[in-house]
Design a protein around this motif. Structure first.
Motif, PDB file in Angstrom:
ATOM      1  N   ALA A  82     -72.516 -14.944  16.048  1.00 56.65           N
ATOM      2  CA  ALA A  82     -71.771 -16.201  15.996  1.00 56.65           C
ATOM      3  C   ALA A  82     -70.271 -15.960  16.084  1.00 56.65           C
ATOM      4  O   ALA A  82     -69.545 -16.701  16.764  1.00 56.65           O
ATOM      5  CB  ALA A  82     -72.114 -16.950  14.714  1.00 56.65           C
ATOM      6  N   ARG A  83     -69.775 -14.925  15.403  1.00 58.54           N
ATOM      7  CA  ARG A  83     -68.341 -14.617  15.474  1.00 58.54           C
ATOM      8  C   ARG A  83     -67.949 -14.156  16.873  1.00 58.54           C
ATOM      9  O   ARG A  83     -66.836 -14.421  17.336  1.00 58.54           O
ATOM     10  CB  ARG A  83     -67.976 -13.537  14.453  1.00 58.54           C
ATOM     11  CG  ARG A  83     -68.100 -13.944  13.003  1.00 58.54           C
ATOM     12  CD  ARG A  83     -67.150 -15.062  12.625  1.00 58.54           C
ATOM     13  NE  ARG A  83     -67.251 -15.375  11.205  1.00 58.54           N
ATOM     14  CZ  ARG A  83     -66.693 -16.428  10.627  1.00 58.54           C
ATOM     15  NH1 ARG A  83     -66.001 -17.284  11.364  1.00 58.54           N
ATOM     16  NH2 ARG A  83     -66.836 -16.643   9.335  1.00 58.54           N
ATOM     17  N   LEU A  84     -68.855 -13.486  17.551  1.00 56.37           N
ATOM     18  CA  LEU A  84     -68.574 -13.044  18.915  1.00 56.37           C
ATOM     19  C   LEU A  84     -68.353 -14.247  19.833  1.00 56.37           C
ATOM     20  O   LEU A  84     -67.394 -14.287  20.616  1.00 56.37           O
ATOM     21  CB  LEU A  84     -69.738 -12.191  19.424  1.00 56.37           C
ATOM     22  CG  LEU A  84     -69.596 -11.578  20.814  1.00 56.37           C
ATOM     23  CD1 LEU A  84     -68.391 -10.652  20.875  1.00 56.37           C
ATOM     24  CD2 LEU A  84     -70.873 -10.827  21.187  1.00 56.37           C
ATOM     25  N   THR A  85     -69.228 -15.237  19.727  1.00 55.56           N
ATOM     26  CA  THR A  85     -69.054 -16.457  20.518  1.00 55.56           C
ATOM     27  C   THR A  85     -67.781 -17.189  20.104  1.00 55.56           C
ATOM     28  O   THR A  85     -67.047 -17.717  20.947  1.00 55.56           O
ATOM     29  CB  THR A  85     -70.271 -17.378  20.350  1.00 55.56           C
ATOM     30  OG1 THR A  85     -71.441 -16.697  20.795  1.00 55.56           O
ATOM     31  CG2 THR A  85     -70.099 -18.658  21.148  1.00 55.56           C
ATOM     32  N   GLN A  86     -67.509 -17.221  18.813  1.00 55.76           N
ATOM     33  CA  GLN A  86     -66.290 -17.870  18.326  1.00 55.76           C
ATOM     34  C   GLN A  86     -65.054 -17.213  18.933  1.00 55.76           C
ATOM     35  O   GLN A  86     -64.128 -17.902  19.388  1.00 55.76           O
ATOM     36  CB  GLN A  86     -66.230 -17.790  16.802  1.00 55.76           C
ATOM     37  CG  GLN A  86     -64.964 -18.406  16.203  1.00 55.76           C
ATOM     38  CD  GLN A  86     -64.913 -18.243  14.693  1.00 55.76           C
ATOM     39  OE1 GLN A  86     -65.957 -18.184  14.030  1.00 55.76           O
ATOM     40  NE2 GLN A  86     -63.718 -18.170  14.135  1.00 55.76           N
ATOM     41  N   ALA A  87     -65.029 -15.893  18.950  1.00 54.63           N
ATOM     42  CA  ALA A  87     -63.878 -15.181  19.515  1.00 54.63           C
ATOM     43  C   ALA A  87     -63.714 -15.493  21.000  1.00 54.63           C
ATOM     44  O   ALA A  87     -62.591 -15.672  21.491  1.00 54.63           O
ATOM     45  CB  ALA A  87     -64.044 -13.676  19.301  1.00 54.63           C
TER      46      ALA A  87
END
Length: 509
Positions: A404-409
């Motif tokens: 999820a953080r990867l997509t957020q970044a």
């Protein structure tokens, strides 16, 4: 755009003073702006033209419409032009009391409500002579309260989708200024499909041929047939089903197969098998089609089971995603945007809506993921990021948090927020370093590790292109550290990218 009355007010202090009091259209308050930064969800321009003593603001929109926003988080269009809005404000002092009235309430009820409000106003200050003077000066006719309430009602119904107001910082939508019912999204979405279905039933071969080649019209026509079933539709359903197979496995392909199967004609089984065998995806999606030796009852039973589980005859029972996706397919971008923003706002305000029916303590965050994907699809990256950030914050396993953080970044980077993206990738690396569970034990040897490294490289290039050399080098160093932890197979595909990124970053002065 008609703004004759506004120009008269701006050029005459006496008239401007009358408009400000007792009618609450104060040009001087325009200089102070609204109580908080706002913008239209559609991205259209807004100009503050006046305010009132309650903290409300009158905005002029690009097409000339006047949008009123109060200080409590509600907004609505009150006139299609400035002149129309002013005529209503002057003709109906205390107009905000009539926001929920409509012509359907009847003349007697409207007049009684207006009389009650105006009597209360007269107890405090004069309105009759002032109204007559301002009407005459601005060239307004002496319209009846019933007619003015009708104008207000029509204007309010135009607020969505084009004039949805957002808090600029939080991106949440203002509530409607009124409580009037609006048609559900499925009504405009199905309109073309219903029209096409009627033409198909009439034997219009032009439409029949057009739907064979137009995937979107075909999908909407199949949805229209879902909710308006007729015994004589079998031939046209066969036609739609056969051509829908060209789109591979879609919900509408399954729907078409079900609608054909419900007629219970075993001679349709070869067609169903032909459609099933179109490609790998259709083979999987329609793997349970009865065999070619099935009888009518078996075929009908198969179709009935899927119909009850997945489709049905009430459009209100369909998930919102059905209608937002079809709206986007048909170019109804703002209608879809409003539906998506309202859905996200509901979750932001009450996360209990994510409670899983299988376990009251567990949250089902898939609606947030869907919202982020749909917002990105329509190009609204700020809203996509709002949904994704909440989605990321609610993940439990280390694997899900990293993903999820990867997509957020990525969303932060592509929406022009590289600093935020760098901070998010730092959080991501912290999770990799201390996951707290076993879900990431093999991240170095799978695609997730490669994707993390690639996003670091992409951000380093973005920072370099923006002239932020120091931060670009920091992110590049982190990328190289991630690559150093990857397995040989996972690192192989990203080393060349990292090398190109390093040359670009280190070439900065």
């Amino acid at each position: 755009m008609t703004d004759h009355a506004l120009r008269l007010l701006r050029g005459d202090g006496r008239l401007a003073s009358l408009a400000a009091f007792p009618f609450g259209f104060d040009l001087a308050r325009a200089a102070h702006g609204h109580v908080e930064p706002v913008r239209l969800a559609s991205g259209g321009p807004l100009e503050v033209v006046a305010g009132d003593d309650t903290g409300g603001t009158y905005f002029l929109c690009a097409d000339g419409s006047v949008l009123y926003a109060d200080s409590e988080g509600s907004a609505g269009v009150i006139g299609s032009t400035v002149d129309e809005a002013l005529e209503m404000v002057v003709g109906l002092p205390g107009w905000s009391d009539y926001r929920n009235l409509s012509p359907d309430d009847g003349e007697a009820a409207i007049l009684a409500r207006v009389a009650e409000t105006e009597d209360e106003l007269r107890d405090c200050y004069g309105i009759d002579e002032e109204r007559a003077e301002l009407r005459a000066a601005l060239g307004f006719a002496d319209r009846s309260p019933v007619e003015l309430v009708g104008l207000l009602h029509s204007a309010l119904l135009r607020t969505e989708p084009d004039f949805l107001l957002l808090n600029e910082e939080e991106l949440c939508a203002y509530e409607r200024l009124d409580r009037h019912a609006r048609p559900p999204l499925w009504e405009p979405v199905l309109a073309t499909g219903r029209a096409d279905l009627a033409l198909l039933r009439s034997g219009d071969h032009t439409v029949r041929d057009a739907l064979a080649d137009d995937a979107i019209r075909r999908r909407v026509a199949l949805r229209a047939a879902q909710f308006d079933r007729a015994e004589g539709d079998l031939d046209l359903l066969r036609h739609l089903l056969k051509h829908e197979a060209a789109s591979s496995m879609t919900d509408e392909l399954r729907l078409g197969a079900v609608l054909v199967g419900l007629h219970g004609h075993p001679e349709d089984l070869p067609l169903l098998h032909e459609v099933r065998d179109t490609d790998f995806d259709t083979g999987c999606g329609l793997s349970d089609v009865p065999g070619t030796d099935a009888d009518a009852e078996e075929l009908r039973g198969w179709a009935r089971g899927l119909d009850e589980a997945l489709f049905g005859t009430d459009p209100a029972d369909e998930p919102a995603s059905t209608w937002t996706e079809l709206a986007l397919d048909q170019g109804m971008t703002e209608l879809a945007r409003v539906e998506l923003i309202r859905a996200l706002d509901e979750i932001v305000m009450d996360q209990s809506k994510l409670r899983s029916p299988r376990g009251q303590q567990r949250l089902d965050t898939s609606p947030l993921h869907w919202l982020a994907v749909e917002f990105e699809r329509l190009g609204d990256l700020p809203q996509a990021l709002r949904a994704q950030r909440l989605y990321a914050a609610l993940q439990e396993s280390a694997w899900d948090r990293v993903s999820a953080r990867l997509t957020q970044a990525r969303l932060e980077r592509t929406s022009g927020r590289p600093g935020d993206a760098a901070r998010t990738l730092t959080l991501l690396r912290d999770i990799l370093a201390g996951p707290g569970d076993e879900t990431l034990r093999n991240w170095q040897g799978v695609n997730l590790g490669r994707f993390v490294a690639e996003e670091h490289c992409a951000l380093a290039r973005t920072l370099a292109e923006a002239g932020q050399g120091a931060q670009a080098r920091t992110v590049l160093t982190a990328a190289e550290a991630v690559i150093g932890e990857l397995s040989e197979a996972a690192a192989k595909g990203v080393r060349e990218l990292a090398g190109e990124t390093a040359r670009q970053v280190r070439g900065l002065s």
